[in-house]
Design an enzyme around this catalytic site. Structure first.
Site, PDB file in Angstrom:
ATOM      1  N   ASN A 211     -52.173 -22.363 -15.352  1.00 43.92           N
ATOM      2  CA  ASN A 211     -50.951 -23.169 -15.428  1.00 43.92           C
ATOM      3  C   ASN A 211     -50.921 -24.144 -14.245  1.00 43.92           C
ATOM      4  O   ASN A 211     -51.822 -24.150 -13.414  1.00 43.92           O
ATOM      5  CB  ASN A 211     -49.703 -22.275 -15.485  1.00 43.92           C
ATOM      6  CG  ASN A 211     -49.577 -21.403 -14.257  1.00 43.92           C
ATOM      7  OD1 ASN A 211     -49.428 -21.900 -13.147  1.00 43.92           O
ATOM      8  ND2 ASN A 211     -49.668 -20.090 -14.448  1.00 43.92           N
ATOM      9  N   ASP A 280     -47.544 -15.101 -19.049  1.00 44.50           N
ATOM     10  CA  ASP A 280     -46.889 -14.078 -19.875  1.00 44.50           C
ATOM     11  C   ASP A 280     -47.870 -13.424 -20.837  1.00 44.50           C
ATOM     12  O   ASP A 280     -47.579 -12.386 -21.412  1.00 44.50           O
ATOM     13  CB  ASP A 280     -45.731 -14.712 -20.659  1.00 44.50           C
ATOM     14  CG  ASP A 280     -44.584 -15.082 -19.725  1.00 44.50           C
ATOM     15  OD1 ASP A 280     -44.355 -14.320 -18.759  1.00 44.50           O
ATOM     16  OD2 ASP A 280     -43.944 -16.131 -19.934  1.00 44.50           O
ATOM     17  N   LYS A 290     -70.577 -15.950 -21.992  1.00 44.67           N
ATOM     18  CA  LYS A 290     -69.958 -17.252 -22.290  1.00 44.67           C
ATOM     19  C   LYS A 290     -69.950 -17.483 -23.812  1.00 44.67           C
ATOM     20  O   LYS A 290     -70.975 -17.307 -24.477  1.00 44.67           O
ATOM     21  CB  LYS A 290     -70.754 -18.356 -21.584  1.00 44.67           C
ATOM     22  CG  LYS A 290     -70.121 -19.711 -21.770  1.00 44.67           C
ATOM     23  CD  LYS A 290     -70.905 -20.793 -21.067  1.00 44.67           C
ATOM     24  CE  LYS A 290     -70.353 -22.156 -21.465  1.00 44.67           C
ATOM     25  NZ  LYS A 290     -71.224 -23.241 -21.035  1.00 44.67           N
ATOM     26  N   PHE A 323     -38.304 -16.301  -9.007  1.00 45.86           N
ATOM     27  CA  PHE A 323     -38.244 -17.742  -9.262  1.00 45.86           C
ATOM     28  C   PHE A 323     -38.125 -17.930 -10.764  1.00 45.86           C
ATOM     29  O   PHE A 323     -38.649 -17.134 -11.534  1.00 45.86           O
ATOM     30  CB  PHE A 323     -39.531 -18.422  -8.765  1.00 45.86           C
ATOM     31  CG  PHE A 323     -39.424 -18.881  -7.348  1.00 45.86           C
ATOM     32  CD1 PHE A 323     -39.451 -17.961  -6.310  1.00 45.86           C
ATOM     33  CD2 PHE A 323     -39.286 -20.227  -7.042  1.00 45.86           C
ATOM     34  CE1 PHE A 323     -39.339 -18.368  -5.003  1.00 45.86           C
ATOM     35  CE2 PHE A 323     -39.174 -20.651  -5.738  1.00 45.86           C
ATOM     36  CZ  PHE A 323     -39.205 -19.734  -4.713  1.00 45.86           C
ATOM     37  N   LYS A 337     -31.317 -14.176 -16.043  1.00 48.56           N
ATOM     38  CA  LYS A 337     -32.543 -13.572 -15.506  1.00 48.56           C
ATOM     39  C   LYS A 337     -32.293 -12.734 -14.261  1.00 48.56           C
ATOM     40  O   LYS A 337     -32.882 -11.671 -14.091  1.00 48.56           O
ATOM     41  CB  LYS A 337     -33.542 -14.699 -15.203  1.00 48.56           C
ATOM     42  CG  LYS A 337     -34.971 -14.265 -15.263  1.00 48.56           C
ATOM     43  CD  LYS A 337     -35.905 -15.464 -15.313  1.00 48.56           C
ATOM     44  CE  LYS A 337     -35.901 -16.150 -16.671  1.00 48.56           C
ATOM     45  NZ  LYS A 337     -36.787 -17.304 -16.722  1.00 48.56           N
ATOM     46  N   LYS A 341     -33.450  -8.841 -14.547  1.00 47.89           N
ATOM     47  CA  LYS A 341     -34.586  -8.336 -13.767  1.00 47.89           C
ATOM     48  C   LYS A 341     -34.137  -7.547 -12.532  1.00 47.89           C
ATOM     49  O   LYS A 341     -34.959  -7.178 -11.703  1.00 47.89           O
ATOM     50  CB  LYS A 341     -35.504  -9.500 -13.370  1.00 47.89           C
ATOM     51  CG  LYS A 341     -36.129 -10.214 -14.581  1.00 47.89           C
ATOM     52  CD  LYS A 341     -37.371 -11.002 -14.201  1.00 47.89           C
ATOM     53  CE  LYS A 341     -37.936 -11.709 -15.435  1.00 47.89           C
ATOM     54  NZ  LYS A 341     -39.276 -12.248 -15.225  1.00 47.89           N
TER      55      LYS A 341
HETATM   56  O1  C5P Z   1     -39.133 -14.595 -17.043  1.00 49.15           O
HETATM   57  P1  C5P Z   1     -39.779 -15.617 -16.187  1.00 49.15           P
HETATM   58  O2  C5P Z   1     -41.268 -15.718 -16.416  1.00 49.15           O
HETATM   59  O3  C5P Z   1     -39.136 -16.967 -16.231  1.00 49.15           O
HETATM   60  O4  C5P Z   1     -39.532 -15.077 -14.724  1.00 49.15           O
HETATM   61  C1  C5P Z   1     -40.045 -15.732 -13.625  1.00 49.15           C
HETATM   62  C2  C5P Z   1     -40.114 -14.776 -12.475  1.00 49.15           C
HETATM   63  O5  C5P Z   1     -40.737 -13.558 -12.894  1.00 49.15           O
HETATM   64  C3  C5P Z   1     -40.977 -15.319 -11.361  1.00 49.15           C
HETATM   65  O6  C5P Z   1     -40.481 -14.830 -10.131  1.00 49.15           O
HETATM   66  C4  C5P Z   1     -42.362 -14.758 -11.700  1.00 49.15           C
HETATM   67  O7  C5P Z   1     -43.155 -14.643 -10.538  1.00 49.15           O
HETATM   68  C5  C5P Z   1     -42.014 -13.408 -12.303  1.00 49.15           C
HETATM   69  N1  C5P Z   1     -42.928 -12.974 -13.372  1.00 49.15           N
HETATM   70  C6  C5P Z   1     -43.604 -11.798 -13.226  1.00 49.15           C
HETATM   71  N2  C5P Z   1     -44.451 -11.357 -14.211  1.00 49.15           N
HETATM   72  C7  C5P Z   1     -44.613 -12.056 -15.341  1.00 49.15           C
HETATM   73  C8  C5P Z   1     -43.892 -13.250 -15.525  1.00 49.15           C
HETATM   74  C9  C5P Z   1     -43.063 -13.684 -14.511  1.00 49.15           C
HETATM   75  O8  C5P Z   1     -43.465 -11.134 -12.189  1.00 49.15           O
HETATM   76  N3  C5P Z   1     -45.432 -11.613 -16.289  1.00 49.15           N
END
Ligand code: C5P
Length: 402
Positions: A211, A280, A290, A323, A337, A341
């Site tokens: 990303n 995600d 490869k 974040f 969020k 979380k």
């Molecule tokens: O749900 P979202 O991806 O928007 O949440 C962002 C936050 O969650 C960020 O702090 C990111 O570092 C964390 N995150 C995580 N593991 C993931 C996705 C996001 O810890 N798989």
């Protein structure tokens, strides 16, 4: 500030009058202050006023008959515990960086072993001039502490960056910087874990899904946490950045490897700041070799663990900061969020804006808290936002301890 010996150097910025209040506030805070002025500065503010407010004769001329050996330049330089130049003009910044010492101010600042602080103030175009920026960067690297100028109305009639910050802000900045130097930073005795960068999810040994995260925000936070005295662990996906001084660097690549690293430190940390852009999804079946060219191919993705969600679920005493990179409904999504979380604070930003989020040096958005409150973060440098986040974290920690 009690008992500290501070030299206030005044160069000929139109804001030199503000230095009078800086001297006054420093004295009220218990410091002993001596003022050094450039010859040009005496045309803007009078040495008489500085003499009265500081309670000491003002040093200006290197060649006047010496009546009092205490103002002789080496004695003055040795006396100082800190040397701050308010305002620091482009000329004085250039001279200091070039090693020119042709008056009392530039000679004493060169001769002092004390920590040095500059408060640049000038017209916006002068401030943005690459020569001034190069000089400031070079001085920063030499260990000079440099305060960001404020933005606003400037005496030359334009609005922009280059304004001398208010005396109260200058004194509080100096106080905090000196606390850090004295080993009393905001996060002294705390352990802070910061994640940074964008994870890489491997497709085969040479390709990955990534990303746009540059890691700049997380690295700036780690640098600030370390500066404020925290044991700082930086768990980072690959970036092109230099590891900040004083942090423990744990390189990772995929979300799963980041989770393993974070989980292994979690029980012994006071604060976790998840600035990483974690994928995600990951590829269901990573190829061992490869993958060869073909007309089309389908990748099956499976869900990655949400690292932060997991930390929130097993939170004990840790302070958790997340974040959220959003492209719409930034505050509303953030409010959801931060609760979902189980975080103590969420930094929500709009990555669709060109001056915020991924790969740029600035950011803006909101600090969002679990009880429905939030604060607007105006656009600022990521380094400034990092300082604001660490300050907020230290306040939240203090409130927690109460
Ligand atoms: O749900 P979202 O991806 O928007 O949440 C962002 C936050 O969650 C960020 O702090 C990111 O570092 C964390 N995150 C995580 N593991 C993931 C996705 C996001 O810890 N798989």
């Amino acid at each position: 500030m009690e008992g500290k010996h501070i030299i206030v150097g005044v160069s000929a910025g139109i804001a030199a009058y503000k230095a009078i209040e800086v001297v006054s506030r420093l004295r009220k805070a218990g410091a002993e202050v001596k003022v050094v002025m450039t010859e040009h500065a005496t045309h803007i503010a009078t040495p008489l006023t500085f003499g009265e407010i500081s309670g000491h004769p003002v040093a200006i001329d290197m060649w006047e008959e010496i009546h009092n050996w205490n103002v002789e330049h080496i004695a003055l330089a040795t006396w100082a515990d800190a040397y701050i130049v308010v305002p620091a003009t482009a000329n004085v910044i250039g001279k200091i960086n070039a090693g020119i010492a042709d008056d009392m101010l530039t000679t004493t600042i060169m001769a002092t072993p004390a920590p040095k602080f500059l408060c640049p103030a000038m017209n916006s175009e002068m401030y943005k001039n690459p020569i001034v920026q190069r000089n400031l960067e070079s001085l920063r690297q030499l260990g000079y502490h440099i305060m960001e100028p404020a933005s606003g109305w400037l005496a030359c009639g334009v609005t922009g960056v280059g304004r001398l910050p208010e005396p109260e802000a200058i004194v509080s900045w100096l106080t905090q910087e000196l606390q850090v130097i004295d080993g009393n930073g905001l996060l002294k005795d705390k352990t802070v874990l910061v994640t940074a960068g964008g994870t890489q999810e491997y497709i085969d040994p040479v390709r990955y899904i990534g990303n746009h995260s540059s890691g700049k925000m997380g690295y700036a936070i780690a640098a600030e946490a370390a500066k404020q005295g925290a044991r700082t662990i930086l768990v980072s996906a690959p970036t092109s950045l230099d590891v900040p001084q004083g942090v423990e660097y744990i390189p990772v690549d995929s979300a799963e490897s980041m989770k393993a690293a974070v989980d292994s430190y979690y029980d012994n940390t006071d604060v976790v700041i998840m600035a990483a852009a974690v994928s995600d999804f990951r590829v269901a079946n990573k190829a061992e070799q490869k993958i060869k060219k073909m007309d089309s191919m389908t990748l099956e993705l499976v869900k990655n663990p949400d690292i932060l969600q997991g930390l929130g679920e097993r939170k004990k005493d840790q302070l958790l900061v997340g974040f959220a990179a959003e492209t719409e409904h930034v505050l509303a999504y953030g409010e959801d969020k931060v609760k979902r979380k189980n975080l103590d604070m969420l930094v929500a930003n709009d990555v669709s804006k060109s001056n915020a989020g991924f790969n740029v040096d600035t950011n803006e958005g909101y600090f969002v808290y679990p009880h429905g409150t939030s604060k607007v973060i105006p656009n600022m440098k990521k380094t400034e936002l990092a300082a604001a986040i660490i300050k907020e974290v230290s306040t939240l920690l203090r409130n927690k301890d109460k």
